[in-house]
Design a protein around this motif. Structure first.
Motif, mmCIF file in Angstrom:
data_model
loop_
_atom_site.group_PDB
_atom_site.id
_atom_site.type_symbol
_atom_site.label_atom_id
_atom_site.label_comp_id
_atom_site.label_asym_id
_atom_site.label_seq_id
_atom_site.Cartn_x
_atom_site.Cartn_y
_atom_site.Cartn_z
ATOM 1 N N PRO A 81 0.823 -1.217 0.000
ATOM 2 C CA PRO A 81 0.000 0.000 0.000
ATOM 3 C C PRO A 81 0.858 1.268 0.000
ATOM 4 O O PRO A 81 0.511 2.265 -0.628
ATOM 5 C CB PRO A 81 -0.813 -0.117 1.284
ATOM 6 C CG PRO A 81 -0.900 -1.585 1.542
ATOM 7 C CD PRO A 81 0.414 -2.154 1.065
ATOM 8 N N TRP A 111 -2.152 -6.391 1.902
ATOM 9 C CA TRP A 111 -3.486 -6.321 2.508
ATOM 10 C C TRP A 111 -4.516 -6.785 1.493
ATOM 11 O O TRP A 111 -4.364 -6.560 0.284
ATOM 12 C CB TRP A 111 -3.828 -4.885 2.915
ATOM 13 C CG TRP A 111 -3.449 -4.495 4.304
ATOM 14 C CD1 TRP A 111 -4.258 -4.497 5.409
ATOM 15 C CD2 TRP A 111 -2.172 -4.009 4.778
ATOM 16 N NE1 TRP A 111 -3.571 -4.044 6.510
ATOM 17 C CE2 TRP A 111 -2.297 -3.745 6.165
ATOM 18 C CE3 TRP A 111 -0.949 -3.786 4.157
ATOM 19 C CZ2 TRP A 111 -1.249 -3.258 6.934
ATOM 20 C CZ3 TRP A 111 0.101 -3.308 4.915
ATOM 21 C CH2 TRP A 111 -0.042 -3.056 6.285
ATOM 22 N N TRP A 148 -7.986 -6.028 0.801
ATOM 23 C CA TRP A 148 -8.765 -5.190 -0.124
ATOM 24 C C TRP A 148 -7.865 -4.224 -0.877
ATOM 25 O O TRP A 148 -8.159 -3.860 -2.015
ATOM 26 C CB TRP A 148 -9.997 -4.578 0.515
ATOM 27 C CG TRP A 148 -9.950 -3.390 1.424
ATOM 28 C CD1 TRP A 148 -8.953 -3.033 2.265
ATOM 29 C CD2 TRP A 148 -11.005 -2.418 1.590
ATOM 30 N NE1 TRP A 148 -9.310 -1.912 2.975
ATOM 31 C CE2 TRP A 148 -10.564 -1.512 2.580
ATOM 32 C CE3 TRP A 148 -12.253 -2.225 1.029
ATOM 33 C CZ2 TRP A 148 -11.353 -0.432 3.000
ATOM 34 C CZ3 TRP A 148 -13.030 -1.159 1.447
ATOM 35 C CH2 TRP A 148 -12.589 -0.276 2.409
ATOM 36 N N GLN A 205 -11.013 -9.000 5.630
ATOM 37 C CA GLN A 205 -11.291 -7.619 5.191
ATOM 38 C C GLN A 205 -12.404 -7.659 4.151
ATOM 39 O O GLN A 205 -12.838 -8.759 3.775
ATOM 40 C CB GLN A 205 -10.011 -7.006 4.605
ATOM 41 C CG GLN A 205 -9.495 -5.828 5.396
ATOM 42 C CD GLN A 205 -8.339 -5.097 4.736
ATOM 43 O OE1 GLN A 205 -7.777 -5.559 3.747
ATOM 44 N NE2 GLN A 205 -7.969 -3.967 5.296
ATOM 45 N N GLY A 250 -12.202 -2.545 7.076
ATOM 46 C CA GLY A 250 -11.251 -1.680 6.362
ATOM 47 C C GLY A 250 -11.395 -0.220 6.752
ATOM 48 O O GLY A 250 -10.600 0.612 6.358
ATOM 49 N N ASP A 270 -11.175 1.345 9.769
ATOM 50 C CA ASP A 270 -10.758 1.033 11.140
ATOM 51 C C ASP A 270 -11.425 1.843 12.254
ATOM 52 O O ASP A 270 -11.854 1.288 13.246
ATOM 53 C CB ASP A 270 -9.247 1.232 11.279
ATOM 54 C CG ASP A 270 -8.455 0.477 10.230
ATOM 55 O OD1 ASP A 270 -9.075 -0.063 9.291
ATOM 56 O OD2 ASP A 270 -7.223 0.434 10.329
ATOM 57 N N GLU A 272 -3.186 9.013 1.163
ATOM 58 C CA GLU A 272 -4.066 7.943 1.650
ATOM 59 C C GLU A 272 -5.521 8.430 1.768
ATOM 60 O O GLU A 272 -6.452 7.737 1.391
ATOM 61 C CB GLU A 272 -3.541 7.499 3.017
ATOM 62 C CG GLU A 272 -4.170 6.237 3.553
ATOM 63 C CD GLU A 272 -3.494 5.796 4.840
ATOM 64 O OE1 GLU A 272 -2.404 6.321 5.161
ATOM 65 O OE2 GLU A 272 -4.064 4.936 5.532
HETATM 66 C C1 GLC Z 1 -5.367 0.922 7.152
HETATM 67 C C2 GLC Z 1 -6.737 1.072 6.498
HETATM 68 C C3 GLC Z 1 -7.124 -0.225 5.823
HETATM 69 C C4 GLC Z 1 -6.041 -0.598 4.831
HETATM 70 C C5 GLC Z 1 -4.656 -0.635 5.482
HETATM 71 C C6 GLC Z 1 -3.525 -0.770 4.472
HETATM 72 O O1 GLC Z 1 -5.397 -0.008 8.166
HETATM 73 O O2 GLC Z 1 -7.699 1.460 7.419
HETATM 74 O O3 GLC Z 1 -8.360 -0.100 5.167
HETATM 75 O O4 GLC Z 1 -6.327 -1.829 4.249
HETATM 76 O O5 GLC Z 1 -4.413 0.558 6.198
HETATM 77 O O6 GLC Z 1 -3.589 0.255 3.519
#
Ligand code: GLC
Length: 543
Positions: free
Chosen positions: A124, A133, A135, A232, A289, A291, A506
């Motif tokens: 990410p 991760w 999603w 997720q 997702g 959080d 982000e």
């Molecule tokens: C944070 C976000 C989550 C995402 C992760 C990696 O935990 O809330 O949705 O998958 O970061 O980007």
């Protein structure tokens, strides 16, 4: 020292059970030395990041920390007046944005040996989120397919390779710490040799962050699979269908035959382990997702006016992970939510999986999955639609009862994308009117993750009012699906203008477009490519 103590107390005394009518979780015995280790790690990393994060006026870098200064209380005020709605970007600026998006996906590309073979995925954000991760990778694949479908397919293969024997796909899969650490040490060495103190500090910070995350998640997650015990948003079937559309016909058929069995095992796991009264339930807010969404505050027993990020993590969310790290757990009694979002994704993805089954030559299974989707749809409407409020809302376990969670968020609009409402259904107009209301969600840079009218709305808060591109992606699809082409286009255009203004970040301030936290965020990049393609298709009549 107080932080150390807080961490110790938090991790050794899990929050009181909510008295849920669910079986007690099977828990691994807690090891005191390991906990002491975690608390030490937390304390040192928090100090390290608090210092480093404030350098650029950025939020602290530890685990979902929000921008500093927002510590509960009254809703935040924006520092400067809201910007006017941005104009749509012209072709040249859009093309430049797409080039930057591809560069981000390139910079975050990962490939290294894993127990399951060669892992190939996109982090990410290499600095802040070095792992894979669920999603995120699904969004990455959706964007990548437009220019590198083979890499998009590998992204999903790596994810599926991390599947647990019981079918669950974890929300987080660890990358090899030794491989990642060697990069930081190499960078540190070079920076020191070339006498570049800034670069040396950054490399050191990267190494400390990695060490901290590796120790923390190593202790909280499953040791054998090196992954989390929670899942997720289950959008991977949709991603597989999208990727297959970009592959050559022969390769597409082979890909779908290859991925059908693990995908099927995943959705069967949801069906077996996660249905309560016919709806999918989550046992941790991270599974959504989103959080820190305030819709979960009543379930965690957090007063939104006293919301404080670090405490929330230490006392509620991190300890809760321990319940899931073994393979024998079934459920947790501490947190349970039947979310509109999760059930919408699940519905849409049962239909996507049915399509994969048919394309993989299993029409009977396709029909069976469509039947499951029909049942789910009935339960979503029956349990989650509130006719009095004219809204879909989550149900959460509060004091042992399924209770409506009233915080107004855009997740209540996801049935528009999920194929849950017919085109002529009167509920559609009600939802669209609310979504496009400037006093609630239609800001200059829509769509805030909490309505402006909510007390908990925070334009800088982590899932507590900021705009995220993945939410916009689903909502733009939902609007288009129901014939609101102009609104869908406007949302996509404003989303691209927001990323141009705020950076490949982000998440964003819904009023000013300012970007926050991760600086090279892969799903923002992937969805810039996806939205650009969608707008391009709209511009070509007949496609
Ligand atoms: C944070 C976000 C989550 C995402 C992760 C990696 O935990 O809330 O949705 O998958 O970061 O980007």
């Amino acid at each position: 020292m107080p932080i150390l103590l807080a961490a110790w107390v938090a991790l050794s005394t899990p929050s009181a059970p909510a008295g849920a009518p669910l079986p007690p979780p099977a828990r691994d015995p807690l090891e005191a030395p390991r906990l002491a280790h975690i608390s030490l790690a937390l304390a040192s990393a928090e100090r390290a990041f608090d210092g480093a994060g404030s350098r650029r006026g950025e939020p602290a870098a530890v685990l979902g920390s929000p921008p500093p200064g927002r510590r509960g209380g009254a809703p935040a005020k924006v520092g400067r007046p809201p910007s006017p709605a941005p104009a749509a970007l012209g072709a040249a600026r859009r093309a430049a944005l797409v080039r930057r998006a591809k560069a981000v996906l390139e910079a975050n590309r990962e490939s290294f040996p894993a127990t399951t073979g060669e892992a190939r995925f996109t982090a990410p954000d290499k600095e802040r989120y070095p792992y894979q991760w669920l999603w995120d990778s699904s969004f990455h694949a959706i964007g990548l397919r437009h220019y590198d479908p083979a890499r998009a397919a590998d992204e999903l293969r790596s994810l599926l390779a991390a599947q647990w024997p019981n079918g669950m796909i974890p929300n987080m899969v660890h990358a090899r710490a030794d491989v990642l650490a060697s990069r930081h040490w190499k960078a540190l060495h070079e920076a020191a040799r070339e006498r570049r103190p800034g670069a040396a500090l950054r490399a050191l910070r990267g190494a400390v962050s990695l060490w901290f995350q590796d120790k923390l998640f190593g202790a909280l997650h499953n040791a054998a699979t090196r992954s989390s015990g929670i899942t997720q948003p289950p959008i991977v079937a949709e991603a597989a269908v999208e990727v297959s559309r970009a592959l050559a016909p022969g390769a597409a058929a082979a890909f779908l035959r290859e991925v059908y069995p693990p995908l099927r095992a995943y959705y069967d796991w949801i069906d077996r382990e996660r249905l309560r009264d016919g709806l999918m339930v989550i046992f941790h807010s991270w599974e959504s997702g989103t959080d820190n969404s305030p819709r979960f505050d009543p379930v965690y027993g957090v007063d939104p006016r006293r919301y404080e990020e670090t405490r929330y993590n230490l006392f509620k969310k991190l300890p809760a992970l321990l319940a899931f790290k073994g393979s024998g757990w079934r459920s947790s009694s501490r947190f349970a939510v039947k979310g509109v979002d999760m059930n919408s994704y699940y519905h849409k993805n049962l239909l996507a999986l049915a399509r994969v089954a048919r394309d993989a030559g299993r029409p009977d299974e396709g029909a069976e999955l469509e039947g499951r989707a029909r049942e789910l749809k009935g339960e979503i409407i029956r349990q989650l639609w509130d006719p009095a409020r004219g809204a879909f809302r989550d149900l959460g376990l509060v004091g042992g009862r399924w209770t409506p969670l009233e915080t107004e968020t855009p997740f209540g609009f996801l049935p528009l994308y999920a194929g849950l409402l017919d085109r002529g259904d009167p509920r559609v107009a009600i939802l669209v009117e609310r979504l496009t209301d400037p006093a609630k969600f239609w800001t200059a840079f829509p769509v805030p993750t909490v309505a402006l009218s909510e007390r908990s709305f925070d334009p800088k808060g982590y899932w507590r009012g900021t705009t995220w591109l993945n939410v916009n992606y689903f909502l733009a699809r939902g609007l288009a699906e129901h014939g609101y082409a102009a609104e869908s286009r406007e949302l996509m255009e404003r989303s691209l203008a927001m990323v141009e203004r705020g950076g490949m970040r982000e998440y964003f301030n819904p009023r000013t477009g300012e970007g926050y936290r991760a600086r090279q965020f892969s799903w923002t990049a992937a969805l810039v490519i996806e939205l650009d393609e969608a707008l391009r298709r709209l511009a070509v009549p007949g496609r």
